[in-house]
Write a protein that holds these residues in place. Structure first.
Motif, PDB file in Angstrom:
ATOM      1  N   LEU A   5       0.925  -1.293   0.023  1.00 23.75           N
ATOM      2  CA  LEU A   5      -0.048  -0.103  -0.100  1.00 23.75           C
ATOM      3  C   LEU A   5       0.971   1.098  -0.015  1.00 23.75           C
ATOM      4  N   ALA A   6       0.792   1.955  -1.112  1.00 23.04           N
ATOM      5  CA  ALA A   6       1.802   3.137  -1.108  1.00 23.04           C
ATOM      6  C   ALA A   6       1.343   4.250  -0.248  1.00 23.04           C
ATOM      7  N   ARG A   7       2.376   5.147   0.393  1.00 24.22           N
ATOM      8  CA  ARG A   7       1.855   5.959   1.382  1.00 24.22           C
ATOM      9  C   ARG A   7       1.256   7.222   0.651  1.00 24.22           C
ATOM     10  N   GLY A   8       0.045   7.462   1.498  1.00 24.19           N
ATOM     11  CA  GLY A   8      -0.775   8.531   0.821  1.00 24.19           C
ATOM     12  C   GLY A   8      -1.520   7.778  -0.499  1.00 24.19           C
ATOM     13  N   SER A  32       0.254  14.436   5.251  1.00 20.19           N
ATOM     14  CA  SER A  32      -0.033  14.534   6.833  1.00 20.19           C
ATOM     15  C   SER A  32       0.854  13.775   7.562  1.00 20.19           C
ATOM     16  N   ALA A  33       1.915  13.216   6.974  1.00 21.29           N
ATOM     17  CA  ALA A  33       2.883  12.587   7.821  1.00 21.29           C
ATOM     18  C   ALA A  33       4.061  13.420   8.090  1.00 21.29           C
ATOM     19  N   SER A 225       3.529  21.288  -1.202  1.00 19.35           N
ATOM     20  CA  SER A 225       3.490  21.923   0.281  1.00 19.35           C
ATOM     21  C   SER A 225       4.094  20.820   1.361  1.00 19.35           C
ATOM     22  N   ILE A 226       4.816  19.968   0.898  1.00 22.23           N
ATOM     23  CA  ILE A 226       5.346  18.967   1.912  1.00 22.23           C
ATOM     24  C   ILE A 226       6.672  19.617   2.520  1.00 22.23           C
ATOM     25  N   VAL A 227       7.499  20.346   1.490  1.00 24.77           N
ATOM     26  CA  VAL A 227       8.723  20.793   1.833  1.00 24.77           C
ATOM     27  C   VAL A 227       8.610  22.345   1.551  1.00 24.77           C
TER      28      VAL A 227
END
Length: 241
Positions: A5-8, A32-33, A225-227
């Motif tokens: 299961l891929a993250r997200g 969200s992680a 917008s993760i980084v």
């Protein structure tokens, strides 16, 4: 075949490959992680042998080979656009206006759609240790949807054109290519472990290439917008570990 299961991934199961393209990995990171920079470096290290082999392949090409590669990208982009326009024309043009010129345009558009699918297939099949590709499936799904919609519209609105094989063959061919892409991706994915790369043994040029490769993934993470921009610059300037 093992699945993970891929993250997200919102419950989307994809085949478990031992390496993954870093920019593609960046598209499935859970926003969200908590983002761990070491995770990105790990993905880059695991796919380093693939990227370096691709770089060597590209460098061995002659100027004419490089021209053909650039031209194929132009054809691919045009194929996406033109096949979409042809689909809209089949849906919107009135039956009495669907003359020979428009039929030829639509047929050419779907033939270019076929070239688009084949372009991605050739590029992927010539990549060493090819990993699972969502891109091919995405392109095939879009082109297949155009073919299905156009065929349904033609049979519903213009059934008298169903015997115009010069018009219908490109649509059916595009649909068959799109359908065949699904099992072929499963069949042709390389499930073994790519050769490990020792960063200490690489040349400065190879390291710079991998840092540029990591930058592509960072740009995807920044666009999601993760980084942040500050963290982007910090990570982009950090050594590859």
């Amino acid at each position: 075949m093992r699945l993970r299961l891929a993250r997200g991934g919102k419950g989307l199961a994809v085949p478990r490959a031992t390496a993954m393209d870093a920019p593609e990995w960046a598209t499935i990171v859970d926003p969200s992680a908590k983002f761990e920079p070491e995770e990105l470096n790990r993905v880059v290290r695991e796919s380093a042998s693939i990227e370096l082999a691709r770089r060597e392949r590209d460098e061995r090409r002659s100027w004419f080979g490089k021209f053909l590669v650039a031209a194929s990208y132009v054809v691919m982009i045009c194929g996406l656009v033109v096949s979409g326009i042809a689909f809209l024309m089949v849906l919107r043009v009135r039956p009495e206006e669907f003359e020979a010129g428009l039929q030829i345009f639509c047929a050419a558009g779907f033939l270019m759609g076929c070239l688009t699918v084949l372009h991605w297939w050739v590029d992927w099949l010539t990549t060493p240790y090819r990993q699972w590709s969502r891109t091919i499936l995405g392109i095939a799904a879009m082109e297949g949807a155009c073919a299905v919609g156009s065929l349904a519209a033609l049979y519903a609105r213009l059934p008298e054109l169903s015997d115009r094989w010069l018009l219908m063959i490109p649509m059916w061919l595009l649909l068959l290519l799109a359908i065949a892409s699904v099992p072929l991706v499963f069949r042709c994915t390389y499930y073994g472990k790519p050769p490990a790369v020792e960063l200490e043994s690489l040349t400065p040029t190879q390291i710079e290439y991998l840092i540029a490769y990591r930058r592509k993934a960072l740009k995807v993470l920044r666009s999601r917008s993760i980084v942040s921009y500050v963290l982007f610059n910090e990570l982009d300037q950090s050594p590859l570990t």
